[in-house]
Design an enzyme around this catalytic site. Structure first.
Site, short mmCIF file in Angstrom:
data_model
loop_
_atom_site.label_atom_id
_atom_site.label_comp_id
_atom_site.label_asym_id
_atom_site.label_seq_id
_atom_site.Cartn_x
_atom_site.Cartn_y
_atom_site.Cartn_z
N ASP A 71 -10.18 -4.26 8.51
CA ASP A 71 -9.33 -3.76 9.58
C ASP A 71 -7.98 -4.46 9.45
O ASP A 71 -7.88 -5.66 9.69
CB ASP A 71 -9.97 -4.07 10.94
CG ASP A 71 -9.15 -3.53 12.11
OD1 ASP A 71 -8.01 -3.06 11.88
OD2 ASP A 71 -9.64 -3.59 13.25
N VAL A 72 -6.95 -3.72 9.05
CA VAL A 72 -5.67 -4.36 8.77
C VAL A 72 -4.98 -4.88 10.02
O VAL A 72 -3.98 -5.58 9.92
CB VAL A 72 -4.71 -3.41 8.01
CG1 VAL A 72 -5.33 -2.94 6.70
CG2 VAL A 72 -4.30 -2.22 8.87
N TYR A 165 6.45 4.08 16.36
CA TYR A 165 6.37 4.37 14.93
C TYR A 165 7.69 4.05 14.24
O TYR A 165 7.72 3.34 13.23
CB TYR A 165 6.02 5.84 14.73
CG TYR A 165 5.95 6.29 13.29
CD1 TYR A 165 4.85 5.99 12.52
CD2 TYR A 165 6.99 7.03 12.72
CE1 TYR A 165 4.77 6.41 11.19
CE2 TYR A 165 6.92 7.46 11.41
CZ TYR A 165 5.82 7.15 10.65
OH TYR A 165 5.74 7.56 9.34
N LYS A 169 8.50 1.20 11.20
CA LYS A 169 8.98 1.61 9.88
C LYS A 169 10.39 1.06 9.63
O LYS A 169 10.75 0.74 8.49
CB LYS A 169 8.96 3.13 9.76
CG LYS A 169 7.55 3.73 9.85
CD LYS A 169 6.60 3.13 8.82
CE LYS A 169 5.24 3.79 8.81
NZ LYS A 169 4.34 3.26 7.77
N THR A 200 -1.61 15.15 3.76
CA THR A 200 -2.73 14.24 3.57
C THR A 200 -3.87 14.67 4.49
O THR A 200 -3.74 15.59 5.29
CB THR A 200 -2.34 12.79 3.91
OG1 THR A 200 -2.10 12.70 5.33
CG2 THR A 200 -1.09 12.37 3.16
N THR A 203 -2.54 14.44 8.05
CA THR A 203 -1.49 15.35 8.50
C THR A 203 -1.81 16.83 8.30
O THR A 203 -1.15 17.68 8.88
CB THR A 203 -0.16 15.05 7.77
OG1 THR A 203 -0.36 15.27 6.36
CG2 THR A 203 0.27 13.61 8.00
#
Length: 270
Positions: A71-72, A165, A169, A200, A203
């Site tokens: 789990d990052v 988001y 980024k 992906t 998405t």
């Protein structure tokens, strides 16, 4: 002058750790591009069953692969994943941080300040990338061919996405220049990729939808969505000696969306 393209892209003997690599998307495409050029790849994601499937798929193609469920959002688990990679393959040269999420799309301005969404997106998109850099850069420096690749987004430059988001980024964009400068003397290059809208697993369900009142593809001059392979090839370039004199920089892979300008996300009517 002696140009040897094959040698420049050859990753034989190097080890790459890629996060977000279980589903079909940017992480797995980057892993496959690197593996196809000889790298041993260590795949990191939360879902162990999907990681096992991906490793089996890679091995069937003749690639060398292993995995670590992680789990990052957890610093301890990121540290353990780096240690497991080094224990498995004996070294670490390349890190690609592709794990991430766009968060909850805001319907009105008040949604931008949702605390739970803000903290979740920051843990996943930003903190996870920093933990892998924190625990991996010294390993990457040992052979002086280290390459760290942050998967950022057009949201680092535009208003494409929710505030949580875009802020993560944008932070990755800033950290790319910061660590690109400070880790260069140690033999570690740090660069970023800024993908546009990529088809992906995550998405795909949104394709054909409208964002606000504008059909999304009308904002992409090349008239198509990107593929995971489009980003995987960029990751290969940044991981290899072909980009050996490049650090603190980024590649925008978006079909021309950024030059079209504007944001595709619009609030609904209150």
């Amino acid at each position: 002058m002696n140009v040897n393209v094959a040698q420049a892209f050859d990753l034989t003997g190097r080890v790459a750790l890629i996060t977000g690599a279980s589903s079909w998307g940017i992480g797995s495409a980057a892993a496959e591009a690197l593996a196809a050029q000889g790298a041993k790849v260590f795949l990191v994601a939360r879902r162990e069953d999907k990681l096992q499937e991906k490793v089996a798929e890679f091995e069937a193609k003749g690639y060398t692969a292993a995995y670590g469920a992680c789990d990052v959002e957890s610093e301890a688990e990121c540290k353990a994943a780096v240690e497991s990679c080094v224990e498995t393959f004996g070294r670490l040269d390349i890190i690609v941080t592709a794990a991430g999420n766009a968060g909850e799309a805001p319907y009105e301005i008040a949604d931008e300040f949702d605390t739970e969404n803000w903290e979740w997106v920051h843990r996943l998109n930003l903190d996870g990338s920093i933990w892998f850099l924190k625990y991996g850069w010294k390993e990457c420096s040992k052979n002086k061919v280290g390459s760290v690749i942050f998967i950022s987004s057009l949201g680092a430059w535009t208003a494409d996405g929710c505030a949580a988001y875009c802020s993560t980024k944008g932070a990755l964009r800033s950290l790319t220049t910061h660590f690109g400068y400070h880790l260069a003397p140690y033999g570690v290059r740090v660069n970023a990729i800024y993908p546009g809208f990529i088809d992906t697993d995550l998405t795909h369900a949104a394709f054909g939808n409208e964002y606000g009142k504008v059909p999304f593809l009308e904002r992409v001059p090349m008239g198509r969505f990107g593929t995971p392979e489009d980003i995987g090839y960029a990751a290969l370039y940044l991981a290899s000696d072909a980009s050996g004199f490049m650090t603190g920089q980024g590649l925008t892979i978006d079909g021309g969306q950024i030059i079209e300008g504007g944001a595709f996300l619009e609030y609904g009517e209150e």
